[in-house]
Design a protein around this motif. Structure first.
Motif, short mmCIF file in Angstrom:
data_model
loop_
_atom_site.label_atom_id
_atom_site.label_comp_id
_atom_site.label_asym_id
_atom_site.label_seq_id
_atom_site.Cartn_x
_atom_site.Cartn_y
_atom_site.Cartn_z
N ARG A 416 0.82 -1.20 0.00
CA ARG A 416 0.00 0.00 0.00
C ARG A 416 0.86 1.26 0.00
O ARG A 416 0.60 2.22 -0.72
N ASP A 417 1.94 1.26 0.79
CA ASP A 417 2.84 2.42 0.83
C ASP A 417 3.52 2.63 -0.52
O ASP A 417 3.72 3.78 -0.96
N GLU A 418 3.87 1.53 -1.19
CA GLU A 418 4.50 1.64 -2.51
C GLU A 418 3.54 2.28 -3.52
O GLU A 418 3.92 3.21 -4.25
N LEU A 419 2.30 1.82 -3.55
CA LEU A 419 1.33 2.39 -4.47
C LEU A 419 1.01 3.84 -4.11
O LEU A 419 0.82 4.68 -5.01
N ASP A 420 0.98 4.14 -2.84
CA ASP A 420 0.73 5.51 -2.41
C ASP A 420 1.87 6.43 -2.84
O ASP A 420 1.66 7.58 -3.24
N ARG A 421 3.10 5.93 -2.74
CA ARG A 421 4.25 6.72 -3.18
C ARG A 421 4.18 7.00 -4.68
O ARG A 421 4.49 8.11 -5.14
N TYR A 422 3.78 6.00 -5.48
CA TYR A 422 3.62 6.21 -6.91
C TYR A 422 2.55 7.26 -7.20
O TYR A 422 2.69 8.07 -8.13
N ALA A 423 1.47 7.24 -6.41
CA ALA A 423 0.39 8.21 -6.63
C ALA A 423 0.84 9.63 -6.29
O ALA A 423 0.39 10.60 -6.92
N ARG A 424 1.71 9.77 -5.30
CA ARG A 424 2.14 11.10 -4.88
C ARG A 424 3.30 11.63 -5.72
O ARG A 424 3.32 12.81 -6.09
N LEU A 425 4.28 10.78 -6.01
CA LEU A 425 5.52 11.21 -6.66
C LEU A 425 5.57 10.89 -8.15
O LEU A 425 6.46 11.38 -8.85
N GLY A 426 4.66 10.09 -8.63
CA GLY A 426 4.69 9.72 -10.04
C GLY A 426 5.07 8.27 -10.23
O GLY A 426 5.86 7.70 -9.45
N VAL A 427 4.53 7.68 -11.30
CA VAL A 427 4.80 6.27 -11.59
C VAL A 427 6.20 6.14 -12.16
O VAL A 427 6.59 6.90 -13.06
N PRO A 428 7.02 5.21 -11.68
CA PRO A 428 8.37 5.03 -12.24
C PRO A 428 8.32 4.56 -13.69
O PRO A 428 7.31 4.03 -14.16
N LEU A 429 9.46 4.75 -14.38
CA LEU A 429 9.49 4.48 -15.82
C LEU A 429 9.19 3.02 -16.13
O LEU A 429 8.53 2.72 -17.14
N HIS A 430 9.65 2.09 -15.30
CA HIS A 430 9.48 0.69 -15.64
C HIS A 430 8.03 0.22 -15.49
O HIS A 430 7.71 -0.91 -15.86
N LEU A 431 7.16 1.08 -14.93
CA LEU A 431 5.74 0.73 -14.81
C LEU A 431 4.84 1.65 -15.63
O LEU A 431 3.61 1.47 -15.61
N SER A 432 5.43 2.61 -16.33
CA SER A 432 4.62 3.62 -17.00
C SER A 432 4.30 3.20 -18.43
O SER A 432 4.00 2.03 -18.68
N PHE A 433 4.36 4.12 -19.38
CA PHE A 433 3.98 3.92 -20.78
C PHE A 433 2.50 3.53 -20.90
O PHE A 433 2.11 2.77 -21.77
N GLY A 434 1.68 4.08 -20.00
CA GLY A 434 0.25 3.82 -20.06
C GLY A 434 -0.16 2.45 -19.58
O GLY A 434 -1.33 2.07 -19.73
N MET A 435 0.76 1.67 -19.02
CA MET A 435 0.45 0.31 -18.60
C MET A 435 0.15 0.20 -17.09
O MET A 435 -0.22 -0.88 -16.62
N TYR A 436 0.31 1.28 -16.34
CA TYR A 436 0.18 1.20 -14.89
C TYR A 436 -1.26 0.93 -14.48
O TYR A 436 -2.19 1.64 -14.89
N ARG A 437 -1.48 -0.09 -13.65
CA ARG A 437 -2.82 -0.45 -13.18
C ARG A 437 -2.82 -0.65 -11.66
O ARG A 437 -3.76 -1.23 -11.11
N GLY A 438 -1.79 -0.17 -10.97
CA GLY A 438 -1.71 -0.37 -9.53
C GLY A 438 -2.76 0.40 -8.77
O GLY A 438 -3.13 0.01 -7.66
N ILE A 439 -3.29 1.49 -9.37
CA ILE A 439 -4.29 2.29 -8.65
C ILE A 439 -5.54 1.47 -8.35
O ILE A 439 -6.24 1.72 -7.36
N SER A 440 -5.81 0.45 -9.19
CA SER A 440 -7.00 -0.37 -8.97
C SER A 440 -6.86 -1.28 -7.75
O SER A 440 -7.86 -1.79 -7.24
#
Length: 578
Positions: A416-440
């Motif tokens: 949960r803390d990892e996903l919250d950090r992505y939501a606050r600071l931005g999704v890292p490159l290795h999870l981005s390119f429109g493929m990120y689904r961790g928010i669900s």
């Protein structure tokens, strides 16, 4: 696409200006492209794919070594090719000094080989290696065997564009017999096939230019007239030559000097047939070992040296007519180049090296993006699979196994803390390119974490020594014994909503029945005192006498029996409020 030209007349030519210009084009930036490919591969590996450190460094080493090896080999090959082509490129630079660099790739370039090239490239200031006409750049190859090397050098000089065609100059008057001519044609055909193989392309378009005195009248080279066929498609039949001869006959009848013109046309019809049977057949016959030459044009001109007695065409005329042709004077140099022959030069697809490099760079970027999308999707699937596994493990652990459940809960909190950090600071490159689904997964993690209930606290227990409260065998509190129960009283007052259990225990001295009765009586005495001292209703108390049934020490010793004689006051945490 241009149609056949029955009678070909060239435009005037101009002599190239003096001077010297750069003759080395920029060429294809191979080393830059290799570097770009290596950098993109490393970026995908380290920023998106993110394998283990060992594998990442191994792939980095392999890519770096491969890139350096390719750059070294390419540099060595260019150095070697430039060394072999230095004389050709220098000559081209001197002959084409007045041509802009970009124009050299846009103007057609034709290689000329065969007979009497000295007469074709003769200029007032001497013989030339190359000639720049209004319609093309003409480069001579004195020996057909030089065609492959020249073709490669010219492609380098033109920034990767190969020559557009090859003209074979045939002067029948230079051959003592038909066998010598056939051998020369076979050599030229093999050289053209070798050049195409060296260039890695289809056979170069071919043109045949026949220089032969057709009449004994003086040749007028001020406005030289070519007879022939020039087409954007391969010449596969003889009908085109027949239409050319008929057109020449019509022009000859209207010419001012009709007898000479008609004689020239008659000779033209004879030499055209001879060219088809002897020259064109030798160059296109599929029975020969070399690749057939793709011919796109053939032309004839009343120009050439003095024909020898054993001239192959003259010998054929004598055999068919029994008439010996009159000798004609040789044509002085320079002879005209067959510029009308290449007016219908087929367009060959070509892209400049810079545009090719740009297309390749875009292709490399597209490949890198595709791999980035692929690895990003895999990383997102791995992230969701890990979160799902942690949620599944947490849900299957019974509440009684609190230690394991807390460990599983810590994993959920970390997710949960990892996903919250992505939501606050931005999704890292290795999870981005429109493929990120961790928010669900955030609601699922929050619900699971909120559902955790810690186990109830263990009951609070105060153990009192019976001997400090009661005399031996008695159930009445001794004077001064209340001081021993002060701690228990404070605990009860701190939690007035809890049920209080008072239990009495004895050693094994005496009968079990008397021991149980004694233990119960002592528990009642302690309860009564606590009710009086705390003011808590009696309904919140419970008593129990266990006698000697629950020893905590060995009854065989005095010390053990002393421990077993006790009263325990326990706060039951799940007791309802009073």
């Amino acid at each position: 696409m241009k149609s056949d030209l029955p009678v070909l007349t060239p435009a005037p030519t101009r002599a190239p200006a003096s001077g010297r210009a750069s003759y080395l084009g920029l060429g294809y930036p191979f080393r830059l492209m290799v570097t770009l490919a290596a950098m993109l591969a490393l970026a995908v590996i380290w920023l998106v794919a993110r394998p283990g450190p060992g594998m990442a460094w191994l792939l980095t080493g392999v890519i770096a070594i491969a890139a350096l090896l390719l750059i070294y080999l390419r540099t060595w090959m260019l150095w070697r090719a430039r060394g072999r082509s230095a004389d050709v490129l220098a000559a081209l630079g001197a002959a084409t000094a007045d041509i802009p660099v970009r124009l050299r790739t846009r103007m057609p370039l034709v290689l000329v080989t065969g007979d009497d090239l000295a007469a074709l490239f003769h200029r007032p200031d001497g013989e030339r290696f190359a000639h720049v006409g209004d319609g093309a750049i003409w480069v001579r190859a004195d020996r057909p065997q030089d065609l492959p090397r020249l073709a490669v050098a010219l492609r380098q000089w033109r920034d990767g564009r190969a020559p557009d065609g090859v003209v074979l100059s045939v002067v029948p008057g230079r051959y003592p017999d038909a066998d010598a001519l056939a051998q020369s044609l076979r050599i030229a055909r093999q050289a053209v096939a070798d050049a195409a193989r060296r260039l890695g392309s289809r056979p170069l378009p071919g043109y045949v230019a026949i220089y032969q005195r057709l009449t004994s009248a003086p040749a007028d080279l001020a406005t030289p007239q070519w007879y022939g066929v020039s087409s954007a498609q391969r010449i596969t039949d003889a009908q085109r030559f027949e239409s050319m001869i008929r057109a020449a006959e019509s022009d000859a009848q209207a010419a001012p000097n009709a007898p000479v013109a008609l004689a020239r046309v008659a000779a033209l019809a004879s030499i055209v047939g001879w060219t088809q049977r002897t020259v064109i057949h030798a160059l296109t016959d599929r029975q020969q070992p070399a690749t057939p030459w793709a011919l796109f044009g053939a032309g004839w001109i009343d120009c050439g040296p003095v024909a020898g007695a054993r001239n192959p065409w003259t010998r054929e005329v004598e055999m068919q007519t029994r008439v010996q042709r009159a000798q004609a004077a040789a044509t002085p140099a320079p002879w005209p180049l067959p510029e009308p022959l290449i007016e219908a030069l087929p367009q060959r697809h070509w892209m400049s090296p810079r545009r090719t490099a740009l297309a390749h760079a875009l292709a490399l970027l597209a490949c890198a993006a595709a791999f980035a999308f692929f690895f990003s999707a895999n990383n997102n699937n791995a992230l969701l699979a890990r979160i799902g596994a942690n949620l599944g493990r947490y849900s299957t652990i019974p509440a009684a196994h609190d230690a394991a459940r807390r460990d599983a809960l810590q994993a959920l909190v970390a997710d949960r803390d990892e996903l919250d950090r992505y939501a606050r600071l931005g999704v890292p490159l290795h999870l981005s390119f429109g493929m990120y689904r961790g928010i669900s997964a955030m609601p699922l993690l929050n619900d699971a974490i909120a559902s955790y209930l810690p186990p109830p606290a263990p009951p609070a227990v105060v153990t009192l020594d019976s001997m400090s409260l009661f005399d031996s065998g008695k159930a009445k509190l001794k004077d001064g014994s209340t001081r021993a129960m002060v701690h228990a009283l404070e605990m009860i007052k701190a939690r007035p909503d809890k049920r209080i259990l008072v239990a009495g225990y004895t050693d094994n001295v005496g009968s079990p029945r008397s021991n149980r009765a004694l233990s119960t009586a002592r528990a009642e005495a302690v309860r009564d005192w606590l009710i009086d001292a705390s003011g808590i209703p009696a309904t919140q108390f419970a008593i129990q006498g266990y006698g000697d049934t629950r020893p905590i020490a060995d009854n065989d010793t005095e010390a053990g029996r002393a421990k077993n004689r006790r009263v325990e006051i326990t706060l039951v945490p799940d007791a309802p409020q009073a």
